[in-house]
Design an enzyme around this catalytic site. Structure first.
Site, mmCIF file in Angstrom:
data_model
loop_
_atom_site.group_PDB
_atom_site.id
_atom_site.type_symbol
_atom_site.label_atom_id
_atom_site.label_comp_id
_atom_site.label_asym_id
_atom_site.label_seq_id
_atom_site.Cartn_x
_atom_site.Cartn_y
_atom_site.Cartn_z
ATOM 1 N N GLY A 1 -28.046 17.168 75.565
ATOM 2 C CA GLY A 1 -28.237 16.708 77.027
ATOM 3 C C GLY A 1 -28.258 15.349 77.345
ATOM 4 N N GLY B 1 -28.754 14.034 80.430
ATOM 5 C CA GLY B 1 -29.288 13.762 81.833
ATOM 6 C C GLY B 1 -29.995 12.472 81.558
ATOM 7 N N PHE B 2 -30.917 12.076 82.404
ATOM 8 C CA PHE B 2 -31.526 10.733 82.275
ATOM 9 C C PHE B 2 -31.995 10.597 80.974
ATOM 10 C CE2 PHE B 2 -31.831 11.557 86.968
ATOM 11 C CZ PHE B 2 -31.133 10.387 87.460
ATOM 12 N N GLY B 3 -32.954 11.580 80.298
ATOM 13 C CA GLY B 3 -33.448 11.453 78.935
ATOM 14 C C GLY B 3 -32.287 11.087 77.847
ATOM 15 N N VAL C 1 -25.166 24.180 73.315
ATOM 16 C CA VAL C 1 -25.990 24.514 72.103
ATOM 17 C C VAL C 1 -26.465 25.662 72.337
ATOM 18 C CG1 VAL C 1 -27.864 23.629 70.794
ATOM 19 C CG2 VAL C 1 -26.229 21.902 71.540
ATOM 20 N N GLU D 1 -36.717 15.928 101.354
ATOM 21 C CA GLU D 1 -35.175 15.343 101.746
ATOM 22 C C GLU D 1 -34.175 16.294 102.326
ATOM 23 O OE1 GLU D 1 -36.182 11.793 98.207
ATOM 24 O OE2 GLU D 1 -34.925 13.685 97.863
ATOM 25 N N ASP E 1 -38.017 16.678 80.986
ATOM 26 C CA ASP E 1 -38.659 17.745 81.668
ATOM 27 C C ASP E 1 -39.204 18.717 80.673
ATOM 28 O OD1 ASP E 1 -38.250 16.443 84.121
ATOM 29 O OD2 ASP E 1 -37.236 18.184 85.006
ATOM 30 N N ALA F 1 -37.038 11.488 86.832
ATOM 31 C CA ALA F 1 -36.115 10.782 85.967
ATOM 32 C C ALA F 1 -36.758 9.486 85.180
ATOM 33 C CB ALA F 1 -34.928 10.043 87.020
ATOM 34 N N GLN F 2 -37.759 8.859 85.884
ATOM 35 C CA GLN F 2 -38.523 7.626 85.296
ATOM 36 C C GLN F 2 -39.062 8.193 83.779
ATOM 37 O OE1 GLN F 2 -38.660 4.554 85.626
ATOM 38 N NE2 GLN F 2 -37.283 4.534 87.086
#
Lengths: 450, 450
Positions: free
Chosen positions: B11, B13-15, B79, B171, B308, B324-325
């Site tokens: 992955g 993404g952010f992580g 994967v 948003e 997540d 995200a943080q």
């Protein structure tokens, strides 16, 4: 109050949009019909295909371009038929609209000269969708090559063939060469993207056949310097999934290549053919409608044909090229003709194309330009190119962004829009492609072979 | 020479990306695997959905982000399975890769809570493809409404329902309200886009349930001012093509709406479930994997789960939010744990989330922010929001473009990326939809009724 005269414009490309804008102050009701909700700046489509720009950056919503023009209505719709007797256009959704004057500006589509099967392996570059498809093909090719151990297969994946060496072909070849030599330089671990072979071919004896000889030579030299292999005087005979056959002076040549892009030629869209048959208009071999000196169809003074669909002749009897400049001038001409007629003014002089010159860009900071007989090449030509293209884009969208994006990119060689998205997974089955080349035996290699 | 330790990260993404970057100087061979070739800045996906930004502007090619990190290899792949005993991950293309340490950062997907059929009528917003699909839905709705004479049908096409009033829902609702009230103000001739009804609903008793009460109130007031109808404490019972049923305090309520967007909740992707079953890991009801204080799975100290997919608890026993943080801090933590272990250093202290606060933007120049206990709203909060988001994006791509684009947009209300492209024609059959409502009898109206 008498009814206002109704003008229908079919197509929101360069010709149709210019016509609509030229009718801004005319006492008419304008309906502009397009299948897309945007006007596309086609000359930069190759930059979408090569990941320099996002599609949104070279397209402007037609509604927003025309939003302040109160006499004009934009209709998202697909015109299927035109009845020149009752003066109606028929949409695919069943609606039929009446006109007093009609401007047909439906442009052209790519032509495979009787080999429509090639389209599957060699996409062309006429729409946003095709450009994104080409982008995926180019990026996936490097991805697959990275995973393949077999040198021959790897080479086939790293061979890019562009068929057709007009401006689009030249620009594409230059951009792909830059991707391979610069943008992706550090991105892979198993392959060296610089090994990629980029071949630009044409059946003509030189690149940019429509340009003056000296500029074509300069363009060729610039391409070779970028690492493009230029093959002229070769005819493509077969295109298949993994290879193509080309006829050269020395005979048949088989080329293993997994990425072939068609920049070959144009033909007339279905609606153009329908219109010709409904009006019994004369056409040339490619189906273009031969228009009179006022850009109307013989016997139908209320139907104007402008842009790529029209075959108009210059004073020397040479047909005008299918470029934005011609379409825009013709669109404006048709709009003025309609206005003058309504105002009871005498007819305009016959349409005359004012040729501002030709341009083609070859990689970063390099181009060739032929303007009013002055031949420019290299950086000066690129400046002219950038200025003209930006002026046009800025008109529509305050898109100074494009300029900034180019500046960043030309300084850093990075390309921001290198995304593989959407239906790529179905257009091109990455896992299946790989499954056929990645043997379980390779598995340890993939992990260890860093 | 002894073999270097192999770290596989699943992955980008952010992580996953944070983990890869934190391993930059570690004596390991890193393989980052993602199904996409780009890292996506998901918090701005709603701006792609509402035509403010192009996808390329909020995504960065993973290869280019990591190109200078020589110990790291990017693999485009899917994967399918993980074998925690033999320590292999298996790709869809058949390759299988061995790891010494594994970081699983596959994120989440949208959840319809057992009503997967709703997905067809109420797309969510987790991927570029979905965002573009939502954009098409929104833009098409106005296009269809423009062509419809029947007031009830027109109203249904101009009704936009957003289910879920977390940050994404808030948003989105704010952005759609601005599109209707400002961006499209002058674009249509038959409809007034300002008539559009934008409904934001949630089963909770207020918007932004994760935010402090006072900020939620301010956000609600800002939304109402923008023209959003906020319905809290309502449960969606049925979503169909043309309507939805919601349960309110007063009973069932049927709502005619052609555009429903799901901002409802998240669940675990297939690979997360597979991993849980292979490792017999404990999960919560939604399938999230319960990790230990070092973010590893019980009995598998070499498998880290971050972002997540992980259920980690804060010191008060509350589970960390899927933002995200958290993912970034966890990714970095896992990377450091691996480095320290290789260097023979003692283990890190347990993972502790450093909460920098929460943010949600509500239309132009307005937001709510809760940072270190300080509550901001309106323009100051927006400044904080813009600063944080830009800092992040600029890191990857010199994407000062996004900032300029916002500036232009916020000054002019224009939205450059309002394109309907690609598979929209098949996802949503415009002509068919219209054929059902445009009667041939309407035809003269369409043309005359300017």
């Amino acid at each position: 109050m008498s009814r206002r005269s109704r003008v229908i414009i079919v197509g929101g490309g360069f010709g149709g949009l210019s016509a609509a804008q030229a009718l801004k102050s005319a006492p008419v009701d304008v309906t502009l019909i397009d299948r897309h909700n945007y006007h596309l700046f086609q000359p930069l489509l190759y930059q979408v295909a090569t990941g320099s720009l996002s599609a949104g950056e070279i397209a402007a919503p037609l509604r927003s371009v025309l939003s302040r023009q109160k006499n004009t209505r934009v209709l998202l719709g697909d015109v299927r038929d035109i009845d020149p007797i009752s003066k109606h256009v028929l949409l695919a959704d069943g609606a039929s609209l009446e006109y007093d004057s009609l401007i047909v500006a439906v442009g052209s589509q790519s032509a495979y000269y009787g080999h429509d099967a090639w389209r599957e392996w060699a996409p062309s570059l006429k729409s946003v969708e095709e450009a994104i498809n080409v982008r995926h093909k180019i990026l996936y090719a490097f991805e697959v090559a990275e995973r393949i151990a077999d040198p021959a297969q790897r080479r086939a994946w790293l061979t890019f063939v562009i068929v057709g060496a007009g401006p689009t072909g030249v620009e594409l070849a230059g951009a792909i060469a830059e991707i391979a030599r610069q943008t992706l330089k550090n991105d892979f671990r198993s392959i060296d993207p610089k090994e990629a072979q980029i071949i630009l071919m044409d059946s003509a004896q030189r690149v940019l056949p429509a340009f003056p000889e000296d500029l074509a030579q300069k363009a060729k030299r610039a391409l070779v310097k970028l690492g493009v292999e230029v093959q002229t005087g070769v005819m493509v005979k077969v295109i298949d999934k993994e290879w193509l056959n080309v006829q050269t002076h020395d005979g048949m040549n088989r080329l293993e290549a997994r990425t072939v892009i068609w920049a070959g030629g144009v033909s007339v869209p279905a609606l153009g053919k329908t219109l010709a048959s409904r009006t019994k208009a004369e056409t040339d071999r490619s189906g273009k409608i031969i228009v009179g000196p006022q850009l109307t169809i013989a016997n139908y003074p209320d139907i104007y044909v402008v842009g790529d669909l029209a075959l108009a002749l210059d004073p020397n009897g040479k047909s005008l090229p299918g470029v934005a400049q011609v379409a825009m001038q013709q669109g404006t001409y048709a709009a003025k003709a309609i206005s003058r007629q309504l105002e009871g003014k005498p007819k305009q002089k016959d349409f005359k194309y004012f040729d501002k010159g030709s341009l083609a860009v070859i990689g970063r900071w390099s181009a060739v330009a032929d303007a009013f007989g002055i031949h420019l090449s290299g950086f000066p030509a690129w400046l002219v190119w950038a200025f003209i293209h930006l002026t046009y884009i800025v008109q529509f969208q305050s898109r100074i962004l494009v300029f900034i994006q180019w500046a960043i990119q030309d300084l850093t060689f990075s390309r921001g829009a290198r995304l593989i998205t959407g239906t790529a997974a179905t257009d091109f089955n990455f896992n299946e492609e790989l499954a056929s080349v990645v043997k379980p035996a390779d598995s340890s290699k993939v992990a260890v072979n860093m």
